[in-house]
Design an enzyme around this catalytic site. Structure first.
Site, PDB file in Angstrom:
ATOM      1  N   ASN A 136      47.510 -27.296  23.949  1.00 16.44           N
ATOM      2  CA  ASN A 136      46.675 -26.414  23.128  1.00 16.44           C
ATOM      3  C   ASN A 136      45.151 -26.915  23.230  1.00 16.44           C
ATOM      4  O   ASN A 136      44.827 -27.799  22.847  1.00 16.44           O
ATOM      5  CB  ASN A 136      47.082 -26.313  21.677  1.00 16.44           C
ATOM      6  N   TRP A 137      44.503 -26.131  24.309  1.00 13.87           N
ATOM      7  CA  TRP A 137      43.104 -26.529  24.703  1.00 13.87           C
ATOM      8  C   TRP A 137      42.107 -26.013  23.793  1.00 13.87           C
ATOM      9  O   TRP A 137      40.946 -26.532  23.859  1.00 13.87           O
ATOM     10  CB  TRP A 137      42.837 -25.924  26.072  1.00 13.87           C
ATOM     11  N   LYS A 138      42.607 -25.364  22.691  1.00 13.59           N
ATOM     12  CA  LYS A 138      41.688 -24.857  21.653  1.00 13.59           C
ATOM     13  C   LYS A 138      40.482 -24.289  22.246  1.00 13.59           C
ATOM     14  O   LYS A 138      40.434 -23.748  23.506  1.00 13.59           O
ATOM     15  CB  LYS A 138      41.089 -26.318  20.670  1.00 13.59           C
TER      16      LYS A 138
ATOM     17  N   HIS B 143      48.657 -21.463  13.709  1.00 19.45           N
ATOM     18  CA  HIS B 143      47.855 -22.621  13.949  1.00 19.45           C
ATOM     19  C   HIS B 143      47.135 -22.922  12.480  1.00 19.45           C
ATOM     20  O   HIS B 143      46.387 -22.002  11.933  1.00 19.45           O
ATOM     21  CB  HIS B 143      47.056 -22.962  15.056  1.00 19.45           C
TER      22      HIS B 143
ATOM     23  N   GLY C 224      47.057 -31.478  21.481  1.00 17.87           N
ATOM     24  CA  GLY C 224      45.550 -30.668  21.447  1.00 17.87           C
ATOM     25  C   GLY C 224      44.723 -31.673  22.443  1.00 17.87           C
ATOM     26  O   GLY C 224      44.625 -31.556  23.569  1.00 17.87           O
ATOM     27  N   GLY C 225      44.093 -32.587  21.714  1.00 22.40           N
ATOM     28  CA  GLY C 225      43.039 -33.482  22.411  1.00 22.40           C
ATOM     29  C   GLY C 225      43.531 -33.999  23.645  1.00 22.40           C
ATOM     30  O   GLY C 225      42.947 -34.060  24.835  1.00 22.40           O
TER      31      GLY C 225
HETATM   32  P1  PGA Z   1      45.778 -32.739  18.537  1.00 21.88           P
HETATM   33  O1  PGA Z   1      46.020 -31.244  18.054  1.00 21.88           O
HETATM   34  O2  PGA Z   1      46.699 -33.212  19.373  1.00 21.88           O
HETATM   35  O3  PGA Z   1      44.349 -32.971  18.913  1.00 21.88           O
HETATM   36  O4  PGA Z   1      45.920 -33.651  16.867  1.00 21.88           O
HETATM   37  C1  PGA Z   1      47.069 -30.724  17.966  1.00 21.88           C
HETATM   38  C2  PGA Z   1      47.168 -29.505  17.655  1.00 21.88           C
HETATM   39  O5  PGA Z   1      46.146 -28.785  16.775  1.00 21.88           O
HETATM   40  O6  PGA Z   1      47.941 -28.552  18.150  1.00 21.88           O
END
Ligand code: PGA
Length: 257
Positions: free
Chosen positions: A10-12, A93, A235-236
């Site tokens: 999830n690249w946000k 999300h 995410g990150g």
């Molecule tokens: P994160 O995010 O791995 O940066 O904690 C996960 C997500 O929000 O799907």
């Protein structure tokens, strides 16, 4: 037949076209690790470019509007992301729920819109730190999930293909904190029981339940080896091919072990 582990990035709100080289590297690496299903959800603007270049990985969206079209300035429908090449959409999300006030009822409408557009769904759920400390996490998550799931109606054959659930404790997202293996195992078992009660053993028993929240290559083996964890929403650590594929490799190993 059990499904392959599913590792979704999830690249946000990260990524301009300069990131396409990273997507290409992820795609090439995924071709060498076919035991694991790898996918990424970049920002809307990169869905089509990634789709055009990817040979192995699926590309998805991070949200969609619940209506098919209309006077909704700045919004994007499920049909539009599918048209751009998305095969799935992440819905519910916690950043959408918090930053955009999305309710369970709205998310349910979105999941139905996604199904109608032929998209697979990754439906997120998860409790706040306060809810966990109050000992109410399991009940909260089950209620949230039940209220956000789509209406499959009589079309129950492919539920385990169409639906993935992601358990993401809010306090673990982007914080470097992860839930304990025991807490993850407990929550995933509860979600499994709920899915089986709703959709039966054959489909509800096969829906993949991902864990999300500060998953990285260093903790991936332990998390992915936990019972009922069918993959990770990342995410990150999904923003570089190196760290993201480190997690995918751990998923392959967990599958063998
Ligand atoms: P994160 O995010 O791995 O940066 O904690 C996960 C997500 O929000 O799907």
């Amino acid at each position: 037949m059990p499904q392959r582990p599913y590792i979704v990035g999830n690249w946000k709100m990260h990524g301009t076209r300069a990131m396409l080289s990273e997507a290409r590297a992820i795609d090439r690496a995924a071709q060498r690790h076919m035991k694991v299903e790898v996918a990424i959800a970049p920002p809307y603007t990169l869905i089509h470019p990634v789709h055009r270049e990817a040979e192995q990985i699926a590309v998805g969206a991070q949200d969609c509007h619940h209506e098919e079209g209309g006077a909704h300035t700045g919004d994007i429908s499920a049909t539009m992301v599918a048209d751009a090449g998305a095969k799935f959409v992440i819905l519910g999300h916690s950043e959408r729920r918090q930053n955009h006030g999305e309710s369970d009822a709205l998310i349910k409408q979105k999941t139905n819109a996604a199904l109608a557009a032929g998209l697979r769904i990754i439906l997120c759920c998860g409790e706040s730190e306060k809810t966990r400390e109050a000992g109410k996490a399991v009940n909260f998550v089950k209620k949230q999930l039940k209220a956000s799931l789509p209406d499959f109606g009589d079309d129950t054959d492919l539920i385990s293909e169409k639906l993935t659930v992601a358990y993401e404790p809010i306090w673990a997202i982007g914080t470097g904190k992860t839930a304990t293996v025991d807490d993850i195992a407990e929550m995933h078992a509860e979600i499994r029981t709920l899915l089986v009660s709703l959709y039966g053993e054959e489909q509800g028993g096969e829906v993949r339940i991902l864990y999300g929240g500060s998953v990285k290559p260093e903790n991936a083996s332990e998390i992915l080896g936990t019972p009922e964890v069918g993959g990770a929403l990342v995410g990150g650590a999904s923003l570089t091919a190196d760290s993201f594929m480190g997690i995918a490799l751990a998923a392959g190993d967990a599958e063998e072990g």
